[in-house]
Write an enzyme that holds these catalytic residues in place. Structure first.
Site, PDB file in Angstrom:
ATOM      1  N   TYR A 117       1.226  41.593  27.029  1.00 18.27           N
ATOM      2  CA  TYR A 117       2.317  40.208  27.291  1.00 18.27           C
ATOM      3  C   TYR A 117       1.704  39.839  28.779  1.00 18.27           C
ATOM      4  O   TYR A 117       1.160  40.716  29.347  1.00 18.27           O
ATOM      5  CB  TYR A 117       3.874  40.643  27.238  1.00 18.27           C
ATOM      6  CG  TYR A 117       4.061  41.778  28.092  1.00 18.27           C
ATOM      7  CD1 TYR A 117       4.437  41.582  29.419  1.00 18.27           C
ATOM      8  CD2 TYR A 117       4.049  43.058  27.324  1.00 18.27           C
ATOM      9  CE1 TYR A 117       4.732  42.788  30.158  1.00 18.27           C
ATOM     10  CE2 TYR A 117       4.492  44.212  28.180  1.00 18.27           C
ATOM     11  CZ  TYR A 117       4.481  44.233  29.477  1.00 18.27           C
ATOM     12  OH  TYR A 117       4.838  45.159  30.214  1.00 18.27           O
ATOM     13  N   SER A 170       8.589  47.232  35.096  1.00 19.82           N
ATOM     14  CA  SER A 170       7.913  47.657  33.994  1.00 19.82           C
ATOM     15  C   SER A 170       8.562  47.201  32.735  1.00 19.82           C
ATOM     16  O   SER A 170       9.906  47.024  33.004  1.00 19.82           O
ATOM     17  CB  SER A 170       7.370  49.109  33.985  1.00 19.82           C
ATOM     18  OG  SER A 170       8.168  50.014  33.371  1.00 19.82           O
ATOM     19  N   LYS A 171       7.961  47.555  31.680  1.00 22.80           N
ATOM     20  CA  LYS A 171       8.815  47.515  30.181  1.00 22.80           C
ATOM     21  C   LYS A 171       9.958  48.169  30.184  1.00 22.80           C
ATOM     22  O   LYS A 171      10.798  48.204  29.441  1.00 22.80           O
ATOM     23  CB  LYS A 171       7.885  47.966  29.171  1.00 22.80           C
ATOM     24  CG  LYS A 171       7.472  46.632  28.168  1.00 22.80           C
ATOM     25  CD  LYS A 171       6.591  47.225  27.131  1.00 22.80           C
ATOM     26  CE  LYS A 171       6.102  45.861  26.188  1.00 22.80           C
ATOM     27  NZ  LYS A 171       5.260  46.143  25.069  1.00 22.80           N
ATOM     28  N   ARG A 172       9.927  49.304  30.842  1.00 27.09           N
ATOM     29  CA  ARG A 172      11.023  50.473  30.952  1.00 27.09           C
ATOM     30  C   ARG A 172      12.020  50.183  31.585  1.00 27.09           C
ATOM     31  O   ARG A 172      13.067  50.605  31.811  1.00 27.09           O
ATOM     32  CB  ARG A 172      10.260  52.023  31.174  1.00 27.09           C
ATOM     33  CG  ARG A 172       9.837  52.470  29.793  1.00 27.09           C
ATOM     34  CD  ARG A 172       8.940  53.741  30.187  1.00 27.09           C
ATOM     35  NE  ARG A 172       7.980  53.768  31.194  1.00 27.09           N
ATOM     36  CZ  ARG A 172       6.693  53.043  31.068  1.00 27.09           C
ATOM     37  NH1 ARG A 172       6.534  52.704  29.671  1.00 27.09           N
ATOM     38  NH2 ARG A 172       5.950  53.039  32.185  1.00 27.09           N
ATOM     39  N   SER A 173      11.883  49.170  32.609  1.00 23.93           N
ATOM     40  CA  SER A 173      12.941  48.775  33.726  1.00 23.93           C
ATOM     41  C   SER A 173      14.101  48.150  33.039  1.00 23.93           C
ATOM     42  O   SER A 173      14.074  47.302  32.051  1.00 23.93           O
ATOM     43  CB  SER A 173      12.535  47.657  34.758  1.00 23.93           C
ATOM     44  OG  SER A 173      11.361  48.269  35.343  1.00 23.93           O
TER      45      SER A 173
END
Ligand code: GLU
Length: 496
Positions: free
Chosen positions: A27, A262-265
Site C-alpha cells: 500500500y 507502521s501497520k502495527r501502530s
C-alpha cells in the site's frame, strides 16, 4: 528506448525538478506521502515539475496492484504529476524495469572511465572473506568486501558477474542537507558497492542515481532512512563529473509510542486509501500531513493554495513527528465544514449508498440538510450517519441501540403524544413554527426541553444525536414525522 543527453552543470536558475520514487511493494504509506507532498508543494510553488517514478527493480516484491494503488492514492489526494506513468514525459519510461539499457550504458561509462569494474567473485568467496574478517576480530561486524577484481581486467564478460563501483577509500563524502544541515560520512566506511546485479538490474543506489541524473532532478527528497545511501549516490555524481542535486531527508513519522509508524501502530491507518474509505477529505489529510513535521509560526489550518505559497524547507524539523489522531480530526473537521453544501452532498452520496440509502447528489432535501449536520461531523462517514435517517423509509426507523431504545417507554409516551399533536397541526411545517407551541407547552408543564427532545429525536432519527430538534423535524418533513412519531408512540406504550 528514448534517450536524452545527460544534464550536466545545471544553471542555477534552472527550474525546480523534484520526484517521488516509491517502490510498488504494498500500500502507499501515509508517511511516504508526506515526502511526496513536500516535493509537490515545492514544485508547485516554483512552477517546477513533479516527476513520479516507479522503482520496481525488486521483482519478487513489486506488483501491478501496488502500482495501481500508488497511482490511485496520488490521484485521490490531488498530487498530480507532470511526468510519470500514464502521463509520460520527455524522460519516459518511468518504470525502472523498463530502463535497463540506460543503466547498462551508464555502468559501461563508469567502467570505461575507471570508476567501476566487473567482479566475478562468487558468493562463497565473499562469505569466506567475511568469516575470516569476523574471526580475526572476535565476531565484530562492519565487514567490507574487498574484491580481488578491483584492479584486474582479465575476467570473461560472457561469464556471470556483477558491476561494482570503485569507491574512494580516503577522505569523506558530505553535503548540506536542506533539513539535516551538514552531513558527512567517512569514505572508509564504504565498500565497492554493486551497481548492476548478475541479472542485469541495478541496485537501488545506482538506479536512483542514473534516474535522478538523467531526469534532471534538482532536489531529492526522501525519508531519513536513506541518509546512509546518499554518500554512495554522491560518489557516483562525482565520478561522472555531474553537478549534484540538493537533498532533503525527512525524519520518520512516529506513532503515539514513539515507534516508526507502521501497520502495527495501534489505531492509525497507514495506507492512504484507508483515509479515502474512512471519509476523509484530501484537503484535510494534506493539511495534517504538511503540519506533521513542518511549521509556519503557530498556524494550523491551511488550504492547499496556502500550503503552496507558504511551504519552505526552513520550517521542516529534524526530529520525528508523532501521529496525533485528535489533531488530524480537528484539521479534517475544519476542512469538511469549509466545503459548500452542494459539494458535500456530492461527496457524501457514495457513503450514503454504502448504508443502503440511494439519493441523488442534487436532491434539495439532501443539500438543505448538510448545513446543520456538518457542524457535528468530522468525516464523510459522520455526515452520512447524520443524514441517512432522512431518506430511510419510515418503517425502518427504530432505536439504533439500547441506549436510544431506553428513551421510548411509557413515561415518555405523553411527550411523544404532545409533539405528535403539534406536528399534525403545524402549517407551514418549519422549525420556527414548531418551536413556539412545543416550547410553551414544555414551560407550562414545568418540564425540561432535553427530556422531551430525546424521545422525539429517537422517534424520528433512531438515534440520540442529531442537529436541533425542530430543524430535524423540518428536515424529516411533516408526513414522515407523523408516521415515525406514531410508530414510536406504539413502542413507548408497549415498552416495560
Ligand atoms: N524507492 C525508494 C523508496 O521507496 C526511493 C528512495 C528515494 O526516494 O530515493 O524508499
Amino acid at each position: 528506448m528514448r534517450k536524452r543527453a545527460p544534464t550536466f552543470n545545471r544553471s542555477p536558475i534552472m527550474s525546480v525538478r523534484v520526484r517521488f520514487a516509491p517502490s510498488p511493494t504494498g500500500y502507499l504509506h501515509i508517511g511516504g506521502v508526506r515526502t511526496a507532498l513536500y516535493s509537490w508543494l515545492w514544485a508547485r510553488k516554483h512552477g517546477g515539475e513533479f516527476v513520479l517514478r516507479i522503482e520496481d527493480t525488486d521483482a519478487a516484491r513489486s506488483t501491478q496492484e501496488a502500482v495501481d494503488v500508488i497511482l490511485e492514492s496520488m490521484r485521490w489526494l490531488g498530487l498530480d504529476w507532470d511526468e510519470g506513468p500514464e502521463v509520460g514525459g520527455p524522460h519516459a519510461p518511468y518504470f525502472q524495469t523498463e530502463r535497463e539499457a540506460l543503466y547498462a550504458e551508464w555502468a559501461e561509462k563508469l567502467i570505461a572511465s575507471g570508476h567501476a569494474y566487473r567482479c566475478w567473485a562468487t558468493k562463497e568467496e565473499i562469505q569466506a572473506q567475511r568469516e575470516a574478517y569476523e574471526q580475526g576480530r572476535g565476531g565484530k561486524k562492519g565487514f567490507k568486501f574487498r574484491s580481488p577484481w578491483r584492479d584486474r581486467t582479465d575476467g570473461d564478460p560472457s561469464q556471470p558477474h556483477v558491476v561494482r563501483f570503485k569507491a574512494p577509500r580516503e577522505g569523506k563524502t558530505g553535503w548540506t542537507d536542506l533539513v539535516y544541515g551538514d552531513v558527512a560520512y567517512p569514505n572508509k566506511e564504504q565498500q565497492d558497492f554493486v551497481l548492476i546485479r548478475e541479472n542485469g538490474l541495478p541496485l537501488y543506489n545506482f538506479g536512483c542515481f542514473v534516474d535522478d541524473l538523467t531526469m534532471g532532478i534538482t532536489l531529492v527528497t526522501r525519508g531519513d532512512d536513506h541518509l546512509v545511501n546518499t554518500p554512495m549516490q554522491l560518489m557516483l555524481y562525482d565520478a561522472v563529473g555531474a553537478e549534484r542535486p540538493q537533498f532533503a531527508h525527512l525524519p520518520m513519522v512516529l506513532d503515539a509510542s514513539g515507534k516508526k509508524l507502521s501497520k502495527r501502530s495501534p489505531g492509525v491507518g497507514v495506507a492512504v486509501l484507508d483515509y479515502r474509505d474512512g471519509g476523509y477529505l484530501p484537503a484535510g489529510v494534506l493539511n495534517y500531513l504538511a503540519r506533521l513535521g513542518w511549521s509556519h509560526g503557530d498556524e494550523e489550518l491551511f488550504t492547499l493554495e496556502e500550503l503552496i505559497a507558504k511551504f519552505d524547507w526552513k520550517g521542516v524539523g529534524k526530529t520525528g513527528s508523532r501521529w496525533d489522531k485528535k489533531k488530524l480530526a480537528h484539521v479534517q473537521g475544519h476542512h469538511l465544514r469549509s466545503q459548500d453544501d452542494a459539494t458535500l452532498a456530492k461527496l457524501v452520496t457514495p457513503f450514503l449508498a454504502e448504508r443502503g440509502v440511494e439519493v441523488a447528489a442534487d436532491d434539495a432535501r439532501l443539500v438543505n440538510a448538510i448545513a446543520p449536520v456538518k457542524l457535528r461531523a468530522t468525516t464523510l462517514i459522520d455526515l452520512a450517519e447524520g443524514l441517512d435517517y432522512l431518506f430511510r423509509p419510515d418503517a425502518e426507523i427504530a432505536p439504533e441501540n439500547d441506549k436510544a431504545a431506553k428513551h421510548l417507554k411509557p413515561a415518555t409516551a405523553p411527550y411523544l403524544e404532545k409533539v405528535l399533536e403539534v406536528v399534525r397541526a403545524t402549517e407551514p411545517f418549519t422549525a420556527e413554527a414548531l418551536a413556539g407551541p412545543i416550547e410553551s407547552w414544555v414551560e407550562a408543564e414545568e418540564l425540561k426541553m432535553g427530556k422531551v427532545a430525546q424521545p422525539v429525536r429517537v422517534a424520528i432519527t433512531g438515534r440520540t444525536r442529531s442537529p436541533g430538534l425542530f430543524e430535524t423535524l423540518e428536515l424529516v418533513g411533516k408526513e414522515a414525522s407523523i408516521a415515525r412519531l406514531e410508530q414510536a408512540l406504539e413502542r413507548a406504550r408497549a415498552a416495560e
